[in-house]
Design a protein around this motif. Structure first.
Motif, PDB file in Angstrom:
ATOM      1  N   SER A 169       0.829  -1.219   0.000  1.00 31.43           N
ATOM      2  CA  SER A 169       0.000   0.000   0.000  1.00 31.43           C
ATOM      3  C   SER A 169       0.857   1.259   0.000  1.00 31.43           C
ATOM      4  CB  SER A 169      -0.943  -0.005   1.214  1.00 31.43           C
ATOM      5  OG  SER A 169      -0.207   0.127   2.428  1.00 31.43           O
ATOM      6  N   ILE A 170       1.951   1.231   0.743  1.00 28.49           N
ATOM      7  CA  ILE A 170       2.849   2.400   0.768  1.00 28.49           C
ATOM      8  C   ILE A 170       3.582   2.519  -0.562  1.00 28.49           C
ATOM      9  CG2 ILE A 170       4.799   3.482   1.935  1.00 28.49           C
ATOM     10  CD1 ILE A 170       2.200   3.392   3.578  1.00 28.49           C
ATOM     11  N   PHE A 171       4.007   1.380  -1.120  1.00 30.13           N
ATOM     12  CA  PHE A 171       4.619   1.404  -2.452  1.00 30.13           C
ATOM     13  C   PHE A 171       3.658   2.012  -3.475  1.00 30.13           C
ATOM     14  CE2 PHE A 171       8.068  -2.164  -2.404  1.00 30.13           C
ATOM     15  CZ  PHE A 171       8.754  -1.450  -1.447  1.00 30.13           C
ATOM     16  N   ARG A 172       2.392   1.622  -3.373  1.00 30.87           N
ATOM     17  CA  ARG A 172       1.407   2.095  -4.355  1.00 30.87           C
ATOM     18  C   ARG A 172       1.238   3.612  -4.299  1.00 30.87           C
ATOM     19  NH1 ARG A 172      -1.207   4.919  -6.420  1.00 30.87           N
ATOM     20  NH2 ARG A 172      -3.317   4.798  -7.320  1.00 30.87           N
ATOM     21  N   ILE A 173       1.119   4.168  -3.123  1.00 29.17           N
ATOM     22  CA  ILE A 173       0.834   5.604  -3.028  1.00 29.17           C
ATOM     23  C   ILE A 173       2.075   6.440  -3.351  1.00 29.17           C
ATOM     24  CG2 ILE A 173       1.354   6.007  -0.576  1.00 29.17           C
ATOM     25  CD1 ILE A 173      -1.811   7.206  -2.352  1.00 29.17           C
ATOM     26  N   TRP A 174       3.279   5.896  -3.042  1.00 31.63           N
ATOM     27  CA  TRP A 174       4.513   6.648  -3.264  1.00 31.63           C
ATOM     28  C   TRP A 174       5.402   5.974  -4.318  1.00 31.63           C
ATOM     29  CZ3 TRP A 174       5.498  11.438  -2.227  1.00 31.63           C
ATOM     30  CH2 TRP A 174       4.890  12.072  -1.143  1.00 31.63           C
TER      31      TRP A 174
END
Length: 943
Positions: free
Chosen positions: A773-778
């Motif tokens: 999820s963090i990879f996806r947003i950033w």
């Protein structure tokens, strides 16, 4: 730059004169105690000793300094103490000044022998204090006063080396050649220590090396045949030292790797212990006359100092004869103490932990020497002095850089080429030397090269640099600022040397080179001759893991982190070589591709696929999601001023997508100030209920992504903002992620969550989805993504193994491909290694790397590569466009990158007990290629 007499520069040329000296600050002149002012002036003069380029003037200055010392030394206790402390500090921190300091003491001795008596006794007591600290390494005040080493300096034995040099220079005023006996003491100790060990004894090697490198100083001020004979006897004694373990290749700490003979390394690293004795023999000469010492190494003070001493003795009311002083033998630690000695000092530790190798940068691409050969005494001495300056002056980086820059002032006049000499100029000098036109030959040695190579040696020290790399980077920057015109080309040659050898460079050293290059370019206003790398970028364009393409990509990514994409884009220019063309600059658009620093090669495809899966792979939603992404991508491509935050795509609140109402509720909940835990539990239940109405959507995956992406999006203004949000709600997020909740985070009135009934698989999935999820947003700002995940680990929300697992995912190989990932994983591992259970984490790391190596080997075998370990280094343009060919070659590079990574982590985390070593060996035994496995297993024997 104007070059003073004798091709030397004065120190003032390296001083910052930016503050005018005639400013009146409007304050009344403060009264200064005359004694205090005298102490300040005398000690300042001692600190600046020898920094006059003209030798005759230098001796006059030293004689002048001696006058207030001999007049007031016995009268003012504070003056005496300050002078003695200053002499000792300069000896240890700036050992190149030892010869000049000795001249001051010799002149003082002729005027007032009590000064030199105090100095000799004080220095002797310091040496004894250092030796005593070996048997009882303590940090109390008494030990500090005796001279015990701290973890910030070079160490007792390294510092004793500088004391030996100083005492050797003072031998003309010491009775009965007693200083020679000190050298004999240490040589005998080294010989006996090494004889008592089956393998190499690091402390014995250090004592032997330090004693021999100090030996020529005995003849600095004593030119007598008696001293020469004593030195010859010491050399004969040194021949008894046996170097052990010199057949071991020490591959684990080699700076270059032939990749199982795929490449020819630029040079074979040389052991310091192998070099010192032959270099002394060469300096001694076949006739044992030591003729190369005076005028070819040390400054010849004699013709200037002798008249001053003779005149002083004539006018001495106490004695007209030269007074000599006694010097007791030193009480050495026992062999038992030395064998068990675990040094805290930085350089002492280097000797005891590993065989010491010397790093080379120059003399590899020119037909002449720009630095003295490592096989010569001169080459070893100048590096030794530079290492001591860098280590013991680390508290003052500006002074360290100045002292390295003026190192040539303290040695023979014609030992170096004029400062700032270019390689082209030196090539002409070399040609005239070869033809015999220059008789005697002129020097091609550059003091700038010695300074820079010494600093780079410390940066590229394996297994670890002595100080944090940033200290050495800063010293290099200061050196360049002091004399940019002469240092910048020296940097350029070093940068090209490393780049040209990237294929062979140790994996960890490539990262250090990348760091240094990043800082250097940023300090040169982001300018670099990018055109030198254009052809490589084109040649390796379809090789994701080739070291040179990978380096270029990650260098640009790091530069963007320090600036912005538009500024870096503007630096991709080169001067048009055609003077008839109007446009003076050519745009290097080859490098524009690297301005996209996203985590994955086609980030839009990744985002659309990821979001579609999150919403159940519904075709209607896919069209909406694709439109959102392409609209954002178009905006990015047409704007030069877009911020990293504007690159983000937050899809949950889009009215065309399902669950947008509950998503808005989540957004409002998180953006508000802190809310009670029971309200979060109610929100959690609402999300589960809402998502359950959409059977095509994975409930837990959507839940985790919705909440963590929302936190990341709301806090996207800065790292501080998002971390503050996470820290505010640690307990809530620990509950959500399935980990054990830290009870200390609850206050007395807080609602306490009931532990979720989750299986190990469900917890693992939630942990993996947090990372995703963090990879996806950033995705377009990898460094931000990894920093956020590191904080989640620190807060106990994310378990570190899941970030490491993602980094090592063989579908993306982020740990090899992306510098932000590599840096993050290194930080995570360094933080975790001190915690309970770290052994398991490291073993899992090794196991994952071995599995990735095996999987890559299998891919190469399936592609019917004859020899997976034989890297294809040359290929045609037609092959470059052949995807299958390039994939095979890329997999070969990936294989060796993982091998390099494994070596790097074994060095970092390979300290183990027997059981741990057996576990590592078991993992390495799973390697499916025998040649590769045997090579890697050899590393274990070197730990």
């Amino acid at each position: 730059m104007d070059i003073p007499s004798g091709n030397k520069r004065t120190r003032d040329e390296f001083e910052d004169e930016s503050v005018p000296h005639d400013i009146d600050f409007g304050s009344k002149k403060q009264h200064v105690d005359p004694a205090t002012e005298l102490i300040s002036n005398v000690c300042k003069d001692i600190r600046r000793i020898g920094e006059n380029a003209n030798l005759a003037n230098q001796i006059d200055d030293i004689s002048y300094i001696s006058n207030p010392i001999v007049a007031e030394f016995e009268k003012i206790d504070k003056l005496r103490t300050s002078i003695l402390d200053t002499l000792y500090a300069i000896t240890i921190e700036q050992p190149q000044k030892i010869t000049s300091l000795s001249v001051l003491v010799l002149i003082c001795n002729s005027k007032n022998f009590l000064v030199s008596k105090y100095v000799i006794e004080y220095i002797h007591s310091k040496a004894q204090g250092l030796l005593d600290s070996v048997g009882d390494v303590s940090t109390d005040e008494n030990d500090a006063q005796k001279g015990a080493a701290s973890t910030e300096d070079a160490g007792p034995f390294n510092n004793i080396k500088s004391i030996l040099k100083f005492l050797a220079c003072l031998s003309p005023i010491v009775e009965n050649f007693v200083v020679v006996n000190l050298f004999r003491q240490f040589l005998n100790l080294a010989v006996e220590l090494q004889e008592g060990q089956e393998g190499r004894c690091g402390i014995a090697e250090e004592i032997f090396y330090n004693t021999l490198i100090s030996l020529p100083y005995l003849m600095c001020n004593d030119h007598s045949s008696e001293m020469r004979d004593h030195c010859n006897e010491l050399v004969e004694l040194a021949s008894k030292f046996t170097i052990k373990g010199n057949d071991s290749p020490c591959n684990l700490i080699q700076p270059f790797d032939s990749k199982l003979d795929n490449f020819e390394i630029p040079y074979k690293p040389k052991r310091m212990i192998d070099l010192i004795y032959p270099s002394i023999l060469k300096l001694q000469g076949e006739d044992k006359s030591w003729n190369n010492l005076h005028n070819k190494l040390f400054l010849n003070f004699k013709e200037f100092v002798d008249p001053i001493i003779e005149n002083a003795l004539k006018n001495n009311t106490i004695s007209n004869e030269l007074i000599k002083h006694s010097l007791p033998q030193l009480s050495l630690p026992s062999k038992e103490q030395l064998v068990s000695f675990k040094p805290q000092g930085l350089i002492d530790s280097l000797w005891t932990k590993n065989t010491r190798f010397l790093f080379q940068v120059y003399n590899t691409t020119t037909p002449f020497e720009t630095v003295p050969s490592l096989k010569s005494y001169h080459g070893l001495l100048f590096r030794d002095l530079a290492f001591d300056i860098l280590t013991n002056l680390s508290f003052n980086k500006n002074e360290a850089s100045i002292q390295l820059s003026i190192l040539d002032l303290y040695f023979a006049k014609n030992l170096f080429a004029p400062p700032g000499s270019s390689i082209d100029q030196l090539s002409l000098v070399h040609n005239d030397n070869v033809s015999g036109e220059n008789n005697p030959p002129l020097s091609t040695w550059k003091i700038e090269d010695i300074a820079v190579e010494s600093i780079l040696t410390m940066i590229f020290q394996l297994p670890l640099p002595l100080h944090h790399e940033i200290y050495y980077y800063t010293v290099l920057i200061v050196c360049c600022r002091e004399s940019p015109e002469s240092i910048a080309p020296v940097f350029g040659r070093a940068i090209r040397f490393f780049y040209n050898n990237l294929e062979m460079m140790d994996y960890e050293l490539k990262i250090r080179y990348l760091d240094w290059m990043t800082i250097q370019i940023s300090n040169f206003e982001f300018s670099w001759k990018w055109d030198e790398w254009v052809n490589d970028s084109k040649k390796f364009r379809n090789l994701r893991y080739h070291p040179k393409r990978n380096f270029i990509k990650n260098l640009i990514a790091k530069e963007i982190r320090l600036s912005n994409k538009n500024r870096i884009r503007e630096s991709f220019v080169t001067v048009n070589p055609d003077p008839n063309v109007t446009e003076s600059l050519i745009l290097l658009d080859e490098f524009y591709q690297y301005l996209n620093i996203s985590l994955f090669p086609n980030e839009s495809k990744y985002i659309i696929s990821y979001d579609c899966d999150l919403f159940g792979n519904n075709d209607e939603y896919k069209e909406i999601l694709a439109k959102l992404e392409y609209e954002r991508k178009e905006k990015i491509s047409t704007s030069n001023t877009i911020s990293p935050q504007e690159e983000l795509v937050y899809v949950f609140s889009n009215s065309g997508l399902p669950l947008n109402e509950i998503s808005k509720t989540v957004y409002d909940f998180i953006i508000a100030s802190w809310k009670p835990n029971d309200e979060f539990k109610n929100l959690y239940d609402q999300i589960l209920e809402s998502v359950s109405e959409h059977p095509d959507i994975n409930t837990d995956k959507f839940l985790i992504n919705l909440i963590f992406q929302t936190y990341a999006y709301i806090g996207s203004r800065s790292i501080y903002s998002v971390v503050s949000l996470f820290e505010r709600d640690i307990v809530k997020l620990q509950f959500l992620s399935g980990v054990e909740i830290n009870e200390e985070k609850y206050s007395g009135t807080d609602f306490k969550f009931t532990k979720l009934e989750l299986s190990e698989t469900q917890i693992a999935n939630r942990q993996r989805w947090i990372v995703d999820s963090i990879f996806r947003i950033w995705i377009r700002q990898p460094q931000v993504a990894f920093l956020i995940l590191e904080y989640l680990i620190e807060f106990g929300i994310l378990q570190p193994q899941y970030l490491i697992e993602k980094a090592l995912d063989v579908n993306h190989n982020l740990i090899v491909d992306n510098i932000s990932c590599m840096e993050s994983i290194n930080r995570v591992l360094s933080n975790q290694i001190k915690k309970e259970g770290s052994d398991k984490l490291i073993l899992n790391l090794f196991d994952s790397i071995v599995k990735n190596i095996n999987q890559t080997l299998n891919s190469l075998r399936e592609a019917e590569v004859d020899n997976p370990l034989k890297i294809v280094t040359e290929f045609s343009e037609e092959e470059i466009e052949n995807e299958d060919v390039m994939e095979r070659i890329d997999n070969q590079w990936l294989l060796f990158e993982y091998k390099g990574l494994l070596k790097s982590y074994l060095r970092k985390f390979g300290e183990f007990n027997a059981n741990y070593k057996d576990s590592i060996k078991t993992i390495f035994d799973e390697l499916s290629d025998t040649t590769l496995k045997d090579d890697i297993l050899n590393w274990l024997d070197e730990i």
